[in-house]
Scaffold this motif. Structure first.
Motif, PDB file in Angstrom:
ATOM      1  N   PHE A  62     -38.725 -39.849 -37.043  1.00 53.58           N
ATOM      2  CA  PHE A  62     -38.973 -38.427 -36.793  1.00 53.58           C
ATOM      3  C   PHE A  62     -37.850 -37.581 -37.391  1.00 53.58           C
ATOM      4  CE2 PHE A  62     -37.633 -34.978 -33.839  1.00 53.58           C
ATOM      5  CZ  PHE A  62     -38.653 -34.075 -34.080  1.00 53.58           C
ATOM      6  N   HIS A  99     -41.299 -28.001 -25.344  1.00 52.14           N
ATOM      7  CA  HIS A  99     -42.279 -26.993 -25.754  1.00 52.14           C
ATOM      8  C   HIS A  99     -41.774 -25.571 -25.493  1.00 52.14           C
ATOM      9  CE1 HIS A  99     -45.481 -29.804 -26.740  1.00 52.14           C
ATOM     10  NE2 HIS A  99     -45.166 -30.477 -25.650  1.00 52.14           N
ATOM     11  N   PRO A 109     -30.800 -23.197 -34.501  1.00 52.40           N
ATOM     12  CA  PRO A 109     -31.952 -23.805 -33.801  1.00 52.40           C
ATOM     13  C   PRO A 109     -32.516 -25.029 -34.533  1.00 52.40           C
ATOM     14  CG  PRO A 109     -32.206 -21.420 -33.981  1.00 52.40           C
ATOM     15  CD  PRO A 109     -30.987 -21.767 -34.764  1.00 52.40           C
ATOM     16  N   GLU A 144     -38.973 -25.585 -37.271  1.00 50.33           N
ATOM     17  CA  GLU A 144     -38.927 -26.083 -35.894  1.00 50.33           C
ATOM     18  C   GLU A 144     -40.332 -26.247 -35.310  1.00 50.33           C
ATOM     19  OE1 GLU A 144     -37.310 -23.433 -37.010  1.00 50.33           O
ATOM     20  OE2 GLU A 144     -35.162 -23.638 -36.583  1.00 50.33           O
ATOM     21  N   TYR A 145     -40.591 -27.449 -34.793  1.00 57.19           N
ATOM     22  CA  TYR A 145     -41.856 -27.721 -34.112  1.00 57.19           C
ATOM     23  C   TYR A 145     -41.591 -28.811 -33.080  1.00 57.19           C
ATOM     24  CZ  TYR A 145     -42.538 -32.212 -36.544  1.00 57.19           C
ATOM     25  OH  TYR A 145     -42.395 -33.496 -36.987  1.00 57.19           O
ATOM     26  N   VAL A 146     -42.545 -28.992 -32.198  1.00 55.97           N
ATOM     27  CA  VAL A 146     -42.372 -29.999 -31.153  1.00 55.97           C
ATOM     28  C   VAL A 146     -43.401 -31.103 -31.378  1.00 55.97           C
ATOM     29  CG1 VAL A 146     -42.386 -30.484 -28.695  1.00 55.97           C
ATOM     30  CG2 VAL A 146     -41.546 -28.284 -29.531  1.00 55.97           C
ATOM     31  N   VAL A 171     -38.510 -24.616 -25.771  1.00 58.42           N
ATOM     32  CA  VAL A 171     -37.252 -24.345 -26.475  1.00 58.42           C
ATOM     33  C   VAL A 171     -37.597 -24.249 -27.958  1.00 58.42           C
ATOM     34  CG1 VAL A 171     -34.901 -25.129 -26.933  1.00 58.42           C
ATOM     35  CG2 VAL A 171     -35.970 -25.647 -24.725  1.00 58.42           C
ATOM     36  N   GLY A 172     -37.050 -23.241 -28.628  1.00 55.59           N
ATOM     37  CA  GLY A 172     -37.454 -22.964 -30.011  1.00 55.59           C
ATOM     38  C   GLY A 172     -36.735 -23.787 -31.055  1.00 55.59           C
ATOM     39  N   THR A 173     -36.232 -24.949 -30.667  1.00 57.87           N
ATOM     40  CA  THR A 173     -35.597 -25.842 -31.629  1.00 57.87           C
ATOM     41  C   THR A 173     -36.622 -26.898 -32.037  1.00 57.87           C
ATOM     42  OG1 THR A 173     -34.886 -27.350 -29.911  1.00 57.87           O
ATOM     43  CG2 THR A 173     -33.406 -25.531 -30.426  1.00 57.87           C
ATOM     44  N   TYR A 174     -36.199 -27.929 -32.747  1.00 54.82           N
ATOM     45  CA  TYR A 174     -37.082 -29.080 -32.922  1.00 54.82           C
ATOM     46  C   TYR A 174     -37.241 -29.773 -31.574  1.00 54.82           C
ATOM     47  CZ  TYR A 174     -37.256 -28.754 -37.998  1.00 54.82           C
ATOM     48  OH  TYR A 174     -37.500 -28.337 -39.274  1.00 54.82           O
TER      49      TYR A 174
END
Lengths: 317, 636
Positions: free
Chosen positions: B308, A70, A53, B465-467, A72-75
């Motif tokens: 990023f 938002h 992930p 992992e973050y958005v 999906v549990g990846t970056y």
């Protein structure tokens, strides 16, 4: 993923990822929205490819579909309206090791991001572009989009959309160095899965136009194909999107189409009497931009300093 | 006519034993139609002079069109070179000698006040015998008019002499002229030949030799025909230090590499593009890549994507490009993405004066985004700073997780100056990206209460992992529309500037630290001209000092205290402000120059300003006159 091999030994992976590893926040789309189908499929394709992930990045613009990162549990990179593609290209530029996905919509990609769409296809960086095409601006509540059918009443064209709807397939196929063009409805899970899986496997920019149901603002957009599957044309070929017999059974209209045949692909795309479903075009040999942009990644500091010193020498007095 | 001029009072004893007169400094211009190579000639002359140990500053005279009509005043293309036995920081006042390839191009320079009574004009004379009667008449009339302006005109058969060596004098006349001025200013001819060989190295001997021949004949031509011979002794403070000579855009390009940035993402725009041209030539060797994007927005988006992903990238642009990048700069602020943005300022608004200098992007850089978007804005005052500030910019961008805008301008971009060769440091390069697992108890925005600073996870870091989002978000980067989250996250982003400001030292006053009558405050490329004029006035016993700001956002500390030691404080800037005596202008409606406006707001001191937008760099003489008036007013 686990299984006995011929010598009775078992491959035990250090990490095994389940669907839960790819889950992000709770999706907040309207009930009946086609986006859920796409989201679930992305989770499954990631799981089946066993992508760590942390190595995937889901990039988007603005719109209903652009909430994808938002969930999906990846970056993720939830960018600006229309700018998903330059952002995604930039992510890949010096990080070819990252697995890049783009979620965008008909307004985000074909309208405000139109310029980037043309160029991103030409850069052909290795990524999947999922276009959630519902023929309407949903997040801002029912304005005309480039793919809104003529005559469709919207809040900006209450008497009906004025112009013929844009055909994103012919546009995309017309771009130099295009390498993967597919179309699929969101309401056929096996086909959606196989299409996105093939797109993910392809090295280059995979353009997947997803006919996406929006029951709230553009129910009429997909209805003609949901209610009348005969309005769709399934493209089959050994190099195309695999479809099991029970999937094929749903399509009354089918043709054999070799995805390496660009001229035929253009013809199929241009004929708007039927909605083509499957792989229109694939060119595995197209130039991939990160082969240029990611050069020199392994230079050591010593090598860099030596090179900069040489550059300075040219200006020495 | 040639004969007459040659025999005239200021010309020429053929042969004679001339001795060079020593002078402290000299300003030369070479003016031609576009495409005749005057700039190449002047740059080479500047390089030779730098190599001989002189202080040098060159300014290009650039028409805004690619192919303006030949022999038109508006088409004047050329270069000014100021050389001296001292460190030269600006273009100076009027030129003392000009070489002109035709007479028409001189008119625009005269209108710009580039020359004075006694300026020597070495003028191509082929127009005198042009088949077109109109041209012949124009020429004769112009020569007469120049004399009326007090210019000393020598009409010379330059083209005729070039045609002895090459068949097309349009290509090559510049190297002939380089030979002429190299003789006049006692430049070592070998240095000239070497420069020519370097310049045309990629074209081979077939091109190098005729150009060297042209140079040599120009040299002999001047020796034979002209009675001018000057020597400008070396600039002697420290000749032991290795020195390089670059323009500001090359310095920016070198800075990008020395900062360890691996990506320039850009779109062509004047006057910024030549920075990328330079880097594109050598970037491969350091493992970097130039991305020419489809537009300014994409250039910024591409850079932001790379940053990023852990590879802080740079975008180099100019005013109109800045306008287009605005929304993405806002995203970089909101989502705290390190980013280096170089704005090579030109005349605005809109397309404005693309090739000319202005300092009018200050407020739009600091306040340009809708919503509150605190970011770092710094400005280089010298060409050397164009190099070092890029390195500073990357460090600040990463340490403060913030976009940094570096302001330079067309004057720095095309000005050429020698400076101490930077000693490259490994620590200037960016560290390799961290791919070790992230401690998932630490949120993606673990804002420090005291400074607003936080570490960021880089894609590839497990458990990080973050958005990233441009929406209002919590410390875990979750979209949040609630009031408290918005208020506190805005406070954290703003606090980073205060934290940076606390690390800065108050600026140094050039002059009387204890205070005095008048304090001039400047920023950016005007420093050389301001300090030169202040030094001259101080030499005359005037109580005037200056300070020059590098940090504009946050502002450097201690300003109010310094300002309060002076009877009057004023800024000098190249951006528009209302003349206080102009029609309708009152204290209530006067629009101040941009830095003045900021300083007034920040210090509540009644700071005045003097600013003009003539499109050219400020001249010390102009400033001197203005400062004198202000000082008189203060003391009467």
């Amino acid at each position: 993923m686990f299984g006995l091999k011929a010598d009775w030994s078992v491959d035990v992976f250090e990490r095994y990822f389940t669907l839960g590893n790819y889950a992000g926040g709770e999706a907040r789309w309207c009930p009946g929205c086609g986006d859920f189908a796409v989201l679930n499929t992305v989770h499954r394709v990631l799981r089946d490819a066993q992508m760590p992930p942390e190595k995937s990045v889901v990039v988007s613009g603005i719109g209903c579909s652009s909430r994808l990162p938002h969930y999906v549990g990846t970056y993720g990179l939830h960018g600006l309206h229309g700018r998903a593609l330059p952002l995604a290209n930039g992510v890949k530029a010096r990080r070819p090791d990252l697995d890049v996905w783009v979620g965008t919509g008909d307004g985000d990609c074909f309208s405000i991001g139109g310029g980037h769409w043309l160029h991103a296809m030409r850069y052909n960086m290795d990524m999947v572009i999922l276009i959630f095409d519902n023929g309407i601006y949903g997040l801002t509540k029912k304005q005309t989009s480039p793919t809104t059918p003529t005559g469709e009443r919207t809040n900006t064209h209450p008497e009906g959309s004025l112009l013929p709807a844009m055909n994103p397939l012919t546009v995309t196929l017309g771009i130099t160095n295009v390498s993967f063009v597919a179309q699929v409805p969101d309401w056929n899970p096996p086909l959606l899965y196989e299409t996105i899986k093939a797109a993910h496997k392809h090295r280059g920019t995979s353009f997947v136009r997803i006919m996406q149901r929006c029951p709230v603002f553009s129910d009429d957009f997909c209805k003609p194909y949901q209610d009348h599957p005969e309005n769709m044309l399934l493209l089959s070929h050994e190099n195309g999107i695999p479809a099991a017999d029970n999937v094929k059974k749903l399509f009354k209209e089918q043709i054999e189409h070799d995805p390496s045949d660009w001229v035929e692909a253009m013809k199929i795309a241009r004929d708007e009497s039927k909605l083509p479903v499957g792989l229109l075009y694939r060119d595995p040999g197209a130039v991939v931009y990160e082969d240029f942009s990611a050069k020199g990644l392994n230079k050591t500091n010593e090598e860099k300093l030596a090179a900069i010193n040489t550059a300075l020498d040219a200006f020495a007095i | 006519m040639t004969q007459q001029a040659d025999n005239g009072d200021s010309a020429v004893q053929i042969g004679g034993n001339k001795t060079a007169a020593k002078v402290d400094e000299y300003i030369v211009e070479i003016v031609s139609d576009s495409g005749e190579g005057a700039q190449k000639c002047g740059q080479t002359f500047g390089n030779i002079s730098g190599k001989m140990g002189n202080g040098v500053w060159t300014v290009e005279i650039i028409p805004a069109e690619i192919q303006p009509p030949a022999r038109s005043p508006a088409g004047a293309s050329g270069i000014r070179i100021r050389i001296g036995s001292k460190y030269i920081t600006n273009m100076g006042n009027e030129a003392e000698l000009v070489v002109a390839f035709n007479e028409q191009v001189l008119f625009s320079r005269i209108a710009n006040g580039a020359y004075k009574e006694g300026t020597i004009v070495l003028l191509e004379n082929k127009w005198e015998t042009d088949p077109d009667e109109k041209i012949r008449n124009q020429y004769t009339a112009a020569v007469k008019e120049f004399a009326e302006h007090g210019l000393i005109v020598h009409e010379l058969p330059i083209e005729e002499a070039c045609l002895k060596i090459v068949s097309n004098a349009r290509k090559g006349k510049n190297m002939f002229v380089l030979g002429m001025i190299s003789y006049i200013f006692s430049r070592e001819p070998d240095l000239g030949r070497k420069e020519i060989a370097n310049t045309f190295a990629h074209k081979g001997d077939k091109v190098i030799q005729p150009n060297i021949d042209l140079f040599d004949s120009g040299y002999a031509f001047a020796a034979e025909r002209l009675d001018y011979l000057w020597e400008i002794p070396p600039y002697t403070t420290d000749t032991t230090k290795p020195t390089i000579i670059t323009n500001g855009n090359q310095a920016v390009g070198l800075g990008v590499m020395a900062a360890g940035m691996e990506l320039i993402s850009m779109y062509p725009i004047t006057p910024a593009t030549s920075a990328t041209h330079y880097v594109a030539d050598v970037f491969d060797n350091v493992g970097g890549f130039v991305h020419q994007a489809e537009d300014e927005i994409a250039a910024m988006g591409f850079a932001l994507g790379a940053s990023f992903a852990g590879k802080t990238a740079c975008t180099i642009t100019s005013g109109p490009g800045m306008a287009l990048k605005t929304e993405l700069i806002g995203l970089a602020v909101m989502a705290e993405v390190p980013q280096v943005i170089v704005d090579v300022q030109r005349g605005g608004p809109s397309t404005g004066l693309p090739t000319k200098v202005e300092q009018a992007d200050l407020l739009s850089s600091i306040y340009g985004e809708p919503g509150d978007a605190p970011k770092v804005v710094i400005a280089a005052a010298t060409i050397e700073e164009c190099f070092h500030f890029v390195i500073l910019a990357r460090k600040l961008a990463e340490a403060f997780r913030i976009p940094v805008i570096l302001l330079t301008d067309a004057n720095l971009a095309t000005g050429v100056q020698p400076y101490t060769r930077p000693e490259l440091q490994e620590e200037w390069l960016s560290a390799p990206i961290d791919q070790s697992p992230w401690d998932d108890s630490v949120p993606a925005f673990d804002w420090d209460e005291g400074t607003g600073l936080s570490q960021r996870p880089i894609p590839g870091q497990r458990n990080g992992e973050y958005v990233l989002t441009g929406l209002s978000h919590t410390d875990r980067s979750k979209v949040a529309y609630d009031s408290d989250t918005n208020q506190t996250s805005m406070a954290h982003r703003s606090r980073k500037l205060a934290a940076l400001q606390k690390t800065l030292k108050p600026p140094k006053v050039h002059g009387d630290e204890a205070g005095g009558d008048l304090l001039i405050v400047g920023w950016g490329s005007t420093m050389g001209a301001i300090e030169e004029s202040v030094d001259i006035l101080r030499g005359q016993g005037k109580s005037i000092s200056t300070l020059h700001l590098r940090f504009l956002s946050p502002l450097e500390p201690g300003l109010k205290e310094i300002f309060s030691k002076f009877k009057k404080v004023m800024t000098v800037e190249i951006n528009y402000s209302d003349d206080p005596n102009g029609p309708l202008i009152t204290e209530e409606n006067r629009r101040y120059a941009q830095l003045a406006m900021m300083l007034r707001a920040q210090t509540l001191i009644d700071i005045d300003c003097w600013s003009v937008v003539y499109g050219h760099p400020l001249q010390p003489g102009m400033l001197q006159a203005e400062f004198n008036q202000r000082l008189d007013a203060l003391n009467n």
